[in-house]
Design an enzyme around this catalytic site. Structure first.
Site, short mmCIF file in Angstrom:
data_model
loop_
_atom_site.label_atom_id
_atom_site.label_comp_id
_atom_site.label_asym_id
_atom_site.label_seq_id
_atom_site.Cartn_x
_atom_site.Cartn_y
_atom_site.Cartn_z
N ASP A 151 0.84 -1.19 0.00
CA ASP A 151 0.00 0.00 0.00
C ASP A 151 0.88 1.25 0.00
OD1 ASP A 151 -2.15 1.67 0.16
OD2 ASP A 151 -2.93 0.89 2.05
N ASP A 152 0.91 1.96 -1.12
CA ASP A 152 1.72 3.18 -1.28
C ASP A 152 3.22 2.90 -1.24
OD1 ASP A 152 -0.72 4.41 -1.28
OD2 ASP A 152 -0.34 5.72 0.43
N CYS A 187 -5.45 4.61 -4.34
CA CYS A 187 -5.77 3.28 -3.80
C CYS A 187 -6.99 2.58 -4.41
CB CYS A 187 -5.96 3.37 -2.29
SG CYS A 187 -4.48 3.87 -1.38
N ARG A 228 -6.95 -0.63 -7.09
CA ARG A 228 -7.37 -1.98 -6.68
C ARG A 228 -8.48 -2.50 -7.59
NH1 ARG A 228 -5.34 -2.79 -1.28
NH2 ARG A 228 -4.02 -0.98 -0.88
N LYS A 260 -6.48 -5.48 3.26
CA LYS A 260 -7.26 -4.29 2.90
C LYS A 260 -8.15 -4.54 1.68
CE LYS A 260 -6.45 0.57 1.63
NZ LYS A 260 -5.41 1.62 1.48
N HIS A 320 -11.05 -1.84 0.53
CA HIS A 320 -11.10 -0.45 0.06
C HIS A 320 -11.88 -0.28 -1.25
CE1 HIS A 320 -8.81 3.65 0.17
NE2 HIS A 320 -10.02 3.71 0.70
N SER A 367 -9.26 1.96 4.36
CA SER A 367 -7.90 2.34 4.70
C SER A 367 -7.85 2.69 6.18
CB SER A 367 -7.47 3.55 3.87
OG SER A 367 -6.20 4.01 4.29
N HIS A 421 1.47 2.35 4.08
CA HIS A 421 0.61 3.53 4.06
C HIS A 421 0.70 4.29 5.39
CE1 HIS A 421 -3.00 5.99 3.66
NE2 HIS A 421 -3.23 5.52 2.44
N ASP A 463 -0.08 -0.99 -4.94
CA ASP A 463 -1.28 -0.43 -5.57
C ASP A 463 -0.95 0.83 -6.35
OD1 ASP A 463 -0.77 1.10 -3.29
OD2 ASP A 463 -2.87 1.24 -2.67
N ASN A 464 -0.04 1.64 -5.86
CA ASN A 464 0.38 2.87 -6.54
C ASN A 464 1.71 3.30 -5.96
OD1 ASN A 464 -2.34 3.82 -4.69
ND2 ASN A 464 -0.35 4.67 -4.10
N LYS A 479 2.38 9.37 -5.54
CA LYS A 479 0.96 9.07 -5.45
C LYS A 479 0.11 10.28 -5.85
CE LYS A 479 -2.41 7.60 -1.91
NZ LYS A 479 -2.56 7.22 -0.49
#
Length: 583
Positions: free
Chosen positions: A84-85, A124, A128, A184, A186, A211, A290, A342-343, A363
């Site tokens: 995540d991030d 996010c 996804r 997660k 989301h 999140s 994250h 994810d990013n 991001k």
């Protein structure tokens, strides 16, 4: 027939201490003995006996184990590790000397390290959605209709990923797969939990539906250390919920125990499906790294880089737990593993937000740091170790899994934006992808994609910046006044604008963007409806809502047994191994 204990012993194991939540103890990983031995002391005795066996007998037993460790499953298993991030430059294997991620590095050493793998969105929820559907998220309606609306699902929203979308679990179910999500989600909850994972093809779910930044955050590090950036959390929403299926089993979530619990859930699920010879798909979606970062006892203050790399170390440990379970369960050679993010990194959060490496920005933006993500593919015995520069996207995972699982494209009435990259994985072949659209965090139908790239060039047609980096939704005073063009192969940092020198190339890219964008239709937005009364609460009707949504934890380790022994001798095996056993 030989005892099933010896093959399991030679496969090796790393088991966890059972956590006693009633007394507040945290689960930790310890190097120990295989599951199923009768007590720690007996296991040590067995290991000591094995060490004293004659070389000849050890060779014989190892040959027996080789025959029994890999059951035939005609269809490969799939695992996606989704960070995540995580920035392009965050991992040890992508050049970050402060990161301690040895288990992920093992995947790189024996797998494919991709250098041009992209998320389909720099944010996010849409990112996804694109993984699960193989489609740009705007098709699914995951875009805000106004600047005042959030571009991702939050606790107040009542919408979710539309059921008309065919997710990876739903696609794989046609071939007899079982799917689980650990971590997660989301992608929305709904008014009656109708958008949760169990309603999108997953047979099991254990994790946080939103999140964790969308909840009040006070304690993030063992034993009771504050979160590094609590001001980024929503202190007026309901406390974070830990779900098992559709049911809340803990609220608020103990973030210091989350990693150990998720790892145990994943291990238990892998063991169960391996024993039943059921092909499976596991999405392991981390909340790491994250903001706000968090970690338990084992990883708090364990690295030189502080909270961020402590969080990464805990993520890395979870990867190791799952990989070790694949070995223990005998399915390591029949499982394709993809590690990705994810990013890109949340560079706006400064030192707490990660590192994009040489890539520009991060991001929320359409520069490379927003969507070029570290990605690794591992499949023991099938994938050769190498670095790949092929142009690929998260969008390509859906059709690749479809192909590898045995389904045909015509079996699904769906318009995909991805391409099958099976040949890239297995034959070091070429990617079928020749272009990619870049949508911002908050896309608009009248603008469409902000940028496009082909194999060599990338052109921006709309982008905002604040003088240092960039923002996701430009205002009239914060936009590039002219189009910008980069040789993205030679200049991944996006420093040297070629737009004034290459009119023909810029025109070609403009036509490419127009053609590609016209093929992507924006679906009706699912981010508009909100009602705070539908936030998940373990104590419905309590006051003052939603802060009162707090209940005693119902989590127990017995929910996820990991000491389940299946008789490997009774499972079907690879023909070549059977032949070896006959000789």
């Amino acid at each position: 027939m030989p005892s099933t204990r010896y093959p399991n012993l030679l496969l090796g194991a790393i088991v966890q201490e059972e956590e006693d939540l009633e007394r507040g103890h945290e689960t930790e990983a310890i190097t120990s003995l295989p599951d199923g031995l009768d007590g720690l002391g007996q296991g040590k005795l067995e290991a000591k006996k094995m060490a004293s066996l004659p070389t000849f007998l050890l060779f014989l037993i190892s040959r027996i184990c080789r025959c029994y460790q890999s059951p035939i499953i005609n269809k490969p298993n799939f695992i996606i590790f989704l960070a995540d991030d995580l920035g392009f430059g965050d991992l040890q294997s992508y050049g970050n000397a402060l990161s301690e991620t040895p288990r992920i590095h093992e995947l790189v050493e024996d797998g494919i390290k991709f250098t041009q793998f992209y998320s389909a969105s720099p944010l996010c929820s849409p990112a996804r959605a694109s993984i699960y559907t193989g489609r740009y998220a705007v098709r699914s309606g995951i875009w805000p209709t106004a600047e005042s609306l959030a571009p991702v699902f939050n606790q107040n929203m009542t919408g979710g990923l539309p059921h008309a979308e065919i997710t990876i679990p739903e696609m794989l179910a046609k071939q007899g797969y079982k799917s689980a999500l650990v971590g997660k989600w989301h992608l929305g909850v709904g008014r009656n939990k109708e958008f949760l994972p169990l309603h999108h093809g997953f047979s099991e779910y254990f994790g946080i539906p939103h999140s964790h930044v969308d909840c009040p955050c006070l304690t993030c590090f063992y034993p009771n250390d504050n979160c590094a950036q609590p001001d980024q959390c929503d202190m007026f929403n309901a406390p974070c919920q830990l779900l098992m299926g559709d049911e809340i089993i803990e609220q608020p979530v103990d973030m210091t125990l989350l990693a150990a619990r998720q790892a145990r859930a994943a291990r238990s699920w892998i063991r169960k499906n391996s024993c039943s010879v059921t092909p499976f798909f596991l999405m392991y979606a981390f909340s790491h790294p994250h903001v706000p970062q968090f970690s338990g006892r084992q990883f708090r203050n364990s690295t030189k880089g502080g909270s961020y790399t402590d969080s990464l170390a805990e993520l890395d440990w979870q990867v190791g737990e799952v990989m070790d379970e694949l070995k223990r369960s005998g399915v390591i050679e029949n499982t394709l593993v993809i590690f990705t993010s994810d990013n890109g990194a949340d560079v706006d959060a400064m030192e707490e937000g990660g590192f994009s490496g040489v890539m520009r920005c991060g991001k929320r933006t359409t520069f490379e740091g927003g969507s070029r993500v570290p990605t690794i593919a591992y499949w023991k015995g099938q994938i050769s170790s190498r670095i790949s520069t092929e142009l690929l996207s998260h969008l390509d995972i859906w059709p690749t899994f479809r192909s590898l699982s045995g389904s045909l494209a015509e079996e699904f009435d769906v318009t995909l934006d991805g391409f099958d990259f099976k040949d890239v994985l297995l034959k070091n072949g070429k990617s079928q992808r020749h272009s990619l659209l870049y949508y911002p965090g908050s896309p608009k139908p009248h603008i469409g994609a902000f940028a496009v790239r082909d194999i060599k060039y990338k052109a921006h047609f709309m982008s905002g910046f604040d003088g240092q980096c960039c923002i996701s939704s430009p205002t009239p005073n914060e936009t590039f006044s002219q189009h910008i063009l980069f040789d993205i192969l030679g200049d991944p940092e996006e420093r040297n604008d070629l737009s004034t020198k290459s009119d023909l190339i810029l025109d070609k890219m403009s036509i490419l963007k127009k053609i590609e964008s016209e093929n992507v239709e924006f679906g009706e937005s699912v981010l508009e409806e909100a009602d705070e009364n539908f936030q998940l609460c373990c104590n419905p009707g309590c006051e003052p809502y939603p802060g009162c949504c707090k209940c005693a934890s119902n989590y127990t380790v017995e929910m996820f047994p990991i000491n389940v022994n299946c008789d490997l001798l009774n499972l079907p095996f690879h023909q070549d191994q059977n032949d070896a056993c006959q000789n």
